[in-house]
Each structure stands twice: as C-alpha cells, then as structure tokens.
Write an enzyme that holds these catalytic residues in place. Structure first.
Site, short mmCIF file in Angstrom:
data_model
loop_
_atom_site.label_atom_id
_atom_site.label_comp_id
_atom_site.label_asym_id
_atom_site.label_seq_id
_atom_site.Cartn_x
_atom_site.Cartn_y
_atom_site.Cartn_z
N ASN A 76 -21.31 11.09 -24.84
CA ASN A 76 -21.47 9.74 -24.27
C ASN A 76 -22.46 8.90 -25.06
N ARG B 126 -25.18 11.78 -12.93
CA ARG B 126 -24.15 11.80 -11.89
C ARG B 126 -24.17 13.17 -11.20
N PRO B 127 -24.17 13.23 -9.87
CA PRO B 127 -24.13 14.55 -9.22
C PRO B 127 -22.85 15.30 -9.59
N GLY B 128 -23.00 16.58 -9.91
CA GLY B 128 -21.82 17.41 -10.26
C GLY B 128 -21.17 17.02 -11.57
N ASP C 289 0.87 -1.18 0.00
CA ASP C 289 0.00 0.00 0.00
C ASP C 289 0.91 1.23 0.00
N ASN D 211 -9.69 10.85 -20.96
CA ASN D 211 -10.25 9.50 -20.75
C ASN D 211 -9.54 8.44 -21.58
N TYR E 178 -26.11 8.29 -18.30
CA TYR E 178 -26.42 9.28 -17.27
C TYR E 178 -27.03 10.53 -17.91
N TYR F 259 -13.10 12.57 -6.38
CA TYR F 259 -11.96 11.97 -7.10
C TYR F 259 -11.05 13.06 -7.66
N LYS G 113 -7.15 14.14 -6.78
CA LYS G 113 -6.05 14.13 -7.77
C LYS G 113 -5.43 15.54 -7.87
N ASP H 176 -7.08 14.97 -16.59
CA ASP H 176 -7.60 16.27 -17.03
C ASP H 176 -8.76 16.75 -16.14
N ALA I 159 -3.93 4.71 -7.61
CA ALA I 159 -4.97 5.67 -7.21
C ALA I 159 -6.30 4.94 -7.12
P1 NAD Z 1 -7.26 1.65 -11.95
O1 NAD Z 1 -8.31 1.90 -10.93
O2 NAD Z 1 -7.54 0.74 -13.09
O3 NAD Z 1 -5.94 1.07 -11.24
C1 NAD Z 1 -5.43 1.61 -10.05
C2 NAD Z 1 -4.38 0.64 -9.51
O4 NAD Z 1 -3.85 1.22 -8.31
C3 NAD Z 1 -4.95 -0.73 -9.15
O5 NAD Z 1 -4.09 -1.75 -9.60
C4 NAD Z 1 -4.98 -0.70 -7.61
O6 NAD Z 1 -4.83 -1.99 -7.03
C5 NAD Z 1 -3.81 0.23 -7.30
N1 NAD Z 1 -3.96 0.89 -5.99
C6 NAD Z 1 -5.06 1.55 -5.54
N2 NAD Z 1 -4.82 2.01 -4.29
C7 NAD Z 1 -3.54 1.66 -3.98
C8 NAD Z 1 -2.70 1.87 -2.86
N3 NAD Z 1 -3.15 2.52 -1.76
N4 NAD Z 1 -1.45 1.40 -2.88
C9 NAD Z 1 -0.98 0.72 -3.97
N5 NAD Z 1 -1.73 0.47 -5.05
C10 NAD Z 1 -2.99 0.94 -5.07
O7 NAD Z 1 -6.80 3.08 -12.46
P2 NAD Z 1 -6.34 3.54 -13.91
O8 NAD Z 1 -7.53 3.87 -14.70
O9 NAD Z 1 -5.34 2.59 -14.43
O10 NAD Z 1 -5.63 4.92 -13.56
C11 NAD Z 1 -4.22 4.95 -13.23
C12 NAD Z 1 -3.82 6.39 -12.94
O11 NAD Z 1 -4.05 7.19 -14.09
C13 NAD Z 1 -4.61 7.04 -11.81
O12 NAD Z 1 -3.74 7.83 -11.06
C14 NAD Z 1 -5.65 7.90 -12.53
O13 NAD Z 1 -6.00 9.00 -11.74
C15 NAD Z 1 -4.88 8.30 -13.76
N6 NAD Z 1 -5.70 8.58 -14.96
C16 NAD Z 1 -6.65 7.69 -15.37
C17 NAD Z 1 -7.37 7.95 -16.55
C18 NAD Z 1 -8.41 6.98 -17.09
O14 NAD Z 1 -9.11 7.32 -18.04
N7 NAD Z 1 -8.54 5.78 -16.54
C19 NAD Z 1 -7.12 9.12 -17.26
C20 NAD Z 1 -6.15 10.01 -16.79
C21 NAD Z 1 -5.44 9.73 -15.65
O1 DAU Z 2 -10.85 12.30 -17.87
C1 DAU Z 2 -10.04 11.35 -17.23
C2 DAU Z 2 -10.86 10.50 -16.28
O2 DAU Z 2 -11.66 9.64 -17.08
C3 DAU Z 2 -9.98 9.70 -15.31
O3 DAU Z 2 -9.28 10.58 -14.49
C4 DAU Z 2 -10.84 8.75 -14.47
O4 DAU Z 2 -10.01 7.95 -13.65
C5 DAU Z 2 -11.62 7.87 -15.41
O5 DAU Z 2 -12.48 7.00 -14.67
C6 DAU Z 2 -12.46 8.72 -16.37
O6 DAU Z 2 -13.48 9.42 -15.64
P1 DAU Z 2 -14.99 9.54 -16.21
O7 DAU Z 2 -15.88 9.83 -15.08
O8 DAU Z 2 -15.03 10.45 -17.39
O9 DAU Z 2 -15.18 8.03 -16.76
P2 DAU Z 2 -16.43 7.05 -16.71
O10 DAU Z 2 -16.10 5.92 -17.62
O11 DAU Z 2 -16.85 6.72 -15.32
O12 DAU Z 2 -17.59 7.90 -17.39
C7 DAU Z 2 -17.44 8.41 -18.72
C8 DAU Z 2 -18.68 9.24 -19.03
O13 DAU Z 2 -19.80 8.35 -19.17
C9 DAU Z 2 -19.06 10.22 -17.92
O14 DAU Z 2 -19.60 11.39 -18.52
C10 DAU Z 2 -20.15 9.49 -17.13
C11 DAU Z 2 -20.83 8.65 -18.20
N1 DAU Z 2 -21.36 7.35 -17.75
C12 DAU Z 2 -20.55 6.53 -17.03
C13 DAU Z 2 -21.00 5.29 -16.65
C14 DAU Z 2 -20.12 4.37 -15.82
C15 DAU Z 2 -22.64 6.97 -18.15
O15 DAU Z 2 -23.36 7.71 -18.83
N2 DAU Z 2 -23.09 5.73 -17.77
C16 DAU Z 2 -22.32 4.87 -17.02
O16 DAU Z 2 -22.80 3.75 -16.68
#
Ligand code: NAD
Ligand code: DAU
Length: 356
Positions: free
Chosen positions: A258, A293-295, A58, A188, A216, A159, A163, A134, A82
């Site tokens: 979306n 989604r709120p906000g 951790d 994303n 949503y 969230y 960040k 972003d 994260a």
């Molecule tokens: P994810 O949720 O798929 O993976 C997160 C990983 O972190 C998991 O393997 C989890 O086990 C590990 N983790 C969580 N808490 C932990 C802790 N306390 N100690 C050690 N490990 C821990 O996330 P992701 O989508 O791969 O995102 C990775 C990074 O990129 C994050 O920092 C996120 O904010 C950033 N990011 C994600 C996106 C996206 O679209 N997914 C976009 C931009 C930035």
């Molecule tokens: O912009 C980068 C971010 O993108 C990352 O920092 C986050 O870790 C990552 O989860 C993602 O955040 P979003 O909230 O944009 O991703 P999500 O896939 O949860 O949702 C994408 C869009 O779709 C958002 O506008 C909410 C909507 N949504 C999401 C879900 C899960 C729906 O309409 N229906 C759904 O069931």
C-alpha cells in the site's frame, strides 16, 4: 444476447456496461438501487444507446425484480450489485448482509423461476454470472503463494464473509436446482469512476486538496491490482465462453505494498499536477500513518492461470500504464468527482478520513 447487469451504476458495473455497449452487440438492462455508490454519470455515452435500459430496483425486492425479468426477458444475468467497502462493513455490517447475502438469494430465486419458464433452448443457453472477490480466500501469509480456484474460503471482514456466503448460495443453486451459473473472483480493481472511499481515488483526491493521505498501519499490506477495463473484458469473456458451474480467478499480476502505491500516486501527481496546494512542498509530505483496519488482510495475490489458459484472457494494462491513466482521469474529471462527493459520502469521509 440481452444481459441484465445488477450494480451497473457502480465502479465495475459501469465499466462492464460501457464495454458491452461500445465493443459488443449485446443489449443491457442495468438494475441498480442507486445507493451512495451508484452514479449514472459513470455510464457516459453508453446510457444513450438504444441497446441500454435502466431500472432502479433493489435486488432484495422480489416483486420488483420479477417485473423487470418479465418486462425485459434477459438471456443472462451479470450480478455485480453489492455493498463493496470493507471499512463500511466494519462500521455497519447490516447492509452487507442484506444486499450481498439476502439480495443475492432473492435474485437467485427470481432468476431460477424465470429460467424455468423459458423454452428448452433458451433455458440451456441462460447464464447467471456471479461477480465476486478474492477476499473470500482470506489472506496469504508471507511473500509467496497465490490464490487459486481451489483455495479454501477463510473470509476476514463482514464484507468478505457476506461475499463468501453469496458465492456458496450461487453454487448451491447450480448443484440443487441446475441453474447455469458462472463464478468469478477478482483482485483489487482501480481506474476511472472508482468511488473515492477506496485507497487509490481517495489518495489522488486528498493529495490534490492538500489533505492527509491516510496509510493504515505501516502500509506494508499487499494488494494485487487490476485495471477495471481489463476486469470488464474478463467478465464478458467468462460470460460468453466460460464453462457452466466453473469458477475463474481474475487478477493482474500486479502485487504492490500500500505504501508503495501511495508513493507512486504522489510521484505521478508531481509530474501531472505540479502546482501544489497551498502550504504543500511535496505531495508525499502528506502521507500520514493512521490506526490499522481491524482484521486487516496482509496480502492478496491471484493465480489467473485458468482464465488465461482456458479462455485466452490477459490484462492489457500494466500497473504503470493503468495508474498513470487513472491519475490523469481524476485530474480531467472534476465534474464526476463533484457529483459523487456530496451527501452520505461527505458525512462518511469527514467522519472517517477528516475530509470536508
Ligand atoms: P460499487 O460499490 O462501486 O458499486 C456497487 C453498485 O451496486 C452501486 O451502483 C450500487 O448502487 C449498487 N447496489 C448496492 N446495493 C444494491 C441493491 N440492494 N440493489 C441494487 N443495486 C445495489 O462496487 P464495485 O467496486 O463496482 O464492485 C462490484 C462488484 O464486484 C461487487 O460485487 C464486488 O464485491 C465485486 N468486486 C469488486 C472489486 C473491487 O476492487 N472493487 C474486486 C473484486 C470484486
Ligand atoms: O480484493 C478485492 C477487494 O478490493 C474488493 O472485493 C473490494 O470491494 C474492494 O473495496 C477492495 O478491497 P480493499 O479493502 O483491498 O480496498 P481498499 O481500497 O479499501 O483498501 C486497499 C488497501 O489500502 C487495504 O489494505 C487498506 C488500505 N487503505 C485503504 C484506505 C481506504 C489505507 O491504507 N488507507 C485508506 O485510506
């Protein structure tokens, strides 16, 4: 170089490690707590490499982290660990504050004291690369405008606020203590091994199972999509060539509403998986508008000009090619899906999305 990657069992972290092992000579230490979102199966063949090591730790545990730094003596940190899901942060912010804010603070302190023990040459070459989002910029109103590296922070969700706080900590450790940091903020991601609580994998899996496809609000929110392997290449490029103290925005120039994303997935499934679930005539008939989604942030869009100009990175996938690959990957990888759709995941999705 030996790179300590936090969160390497997650969606993006595993793509980074697969890229590092397959396409570079770097060695990797994967530091991951293995929360519900961590899955070692996502590493694939990379986990068999003699340049790969795993430590289940951790990032909030300073003693365990110090031991990992002592044992492996890394040349760089890529920090991806994260809590990453906006909806979860609304239902329970505490883990987000703990890991994203406190955990990043602990990691920074351990990295700083480790870095200070290094000989001058290794200390000068050391890098702490913080991977961020972003969403720290809040949202854009209307169809015009892009996030640049100078856009003021205005996070909307627990969230994104956690960040944003972690970004500030990283920059403070550079300014105050001289830690050689790099920060990236990306839009994303989508692609293989994406945990199916997020929009794209959730829609693919629900559609295949004949379950409602939750949109949503009215589905008019816009996200700027980047294929995860393009992000992984960008991150390694920044680590290797970025200027210390600088921020780089990363994005794919792929803005889509979306609802349009959901409709495109349905159209791809009509082509790639034409045998519908029982009682379903068209995948798109499953689209269901649900409470917003709120906000909810309205629109994200990235100006990736700086990383393109200064470091020569460009995305390789278009949204069309990347989405097709992604849908096909989920059709071909039932075992991976089965492996993550259990336990805590199942409780969450059944409660929030009506999945079994
Ligand atoms: P994810 O949720 O798929 O993976 C997160 C990983 O972190 C998991 O393997 C989890 O086990 C590990 N983790 C969580 N808490 C932990 C802790 N306390 N100690 C050690 N490990 C821990 O996330 P992701 O989508 O791969 O995102 C990775 C990074 O990129 C994050 O920092 C996120 O904010 C950033 N990011 C994600 C996106 C996206 O679209 N997914 C976009 C931009 C930035
Ligand atoms: O912009 C980068 C971010 O993108 C990352 O920092 C986050 O870790 C990552 O989860 C993602 O955040 P979003 O909230 O944009 O991703 P999500 O896939 O949860 O949702 C994408 C869009 O779709 C958002 O506008 C909410 C909507 N949504 C999401 C879900 C899960 C729906 O309409 N229906 C759904 O069931």
């Amino acid at each position: 170089m030996k790179i300590l990657v936090t969160g390497g069992a997650g969606f993006i972290g595993s793509a980074v490690i697969r890229h590092l092992i397959a396409d570079t000579d770097h060695a990797v230490v994967n530091v991951d707590k293995l929360t519900y979102a961590g899955n070692l199966a996502s590493l694939g063949e990379a986990a068999q490499s003699d340049r790969y090591a795993f430590e289940q730790v951790d990032i909030g545990d300073a003693d365990a982290l110090r031991a990992v730094f002592d044992r492996h003596a890394p040349d760089a940190v890529m920090h991806l660990a994260a809590e990453s899901h906006v909806d979860r942060s609304i239902h329970g912010p505490a883990d987000f504050i703990q890991t994203n804010l406190v955990g990043t603070g602990v990691l920074l302190e351990v990295a700083r004291s480790y870095c200070e023990t290094l000989p001058a040459e290794r200390r000068a070459a050391f890098r702490f690369h913080h991977v961020s989002t972003d969403e720290v910029y809040g949202d854009l109103e209307g169809p015009e405008g892009l996030f640049t590296e100078d856009t003021p922070y205005a996070p909307s969700s627990p969230y994104s606020a956690s960040k944003a706080g972690s970004d500030h900590l990283v920059r403070a450790w550079h300014r105050t203590f001289g830690l050689p940091v790099l920060v990236t903020n990306c839009s994303n991601n989508y692609g293989p091994c994406h945990f199916p609580e997020k929009l794209i994998p959730l829609i693919i899996l629900n559609a295949r199972a004949g379950k409602p496809l939750p949109v949503y609000g009215d589905g008019s929110q816009v996200r700027d999509w980047l294929y995860v392997e393009d992000h992984a290449r960008a991150l390694v490029t920044v680590l290797e060539s970025g200027t210390v103290g600088e921020t780089y925005n990363i994005g794919g120039h792929n803005e889509h509403r979306n609802l349009e994303v959901v409709e495109r997935i349905c159209a791809l499934l009509e082509e790639l998986a034409p045998a519908h679930p029982d009682g379903v005539a068209r995948y798109a008939d499953l689209i269901t508008y649900v409470k917003d989604r709120p906000g909810h942030d309205l629109r994200y869009a990235i100006d990736a000009g700086k990383i393109e100009r200064e470091l020569g990175w460009r995305p390789r996938e278009t949204f069309e090619s990347g989405l097709r690959k992604t849908v096909q990957w989920y059709l071909d990888n039932d075992a991976w899906v089965e492996g993550v759709t259990s336990g805590a995941y199942r409780e969450w999705t059944s409660h929030h999305y009506g999945m079994d």
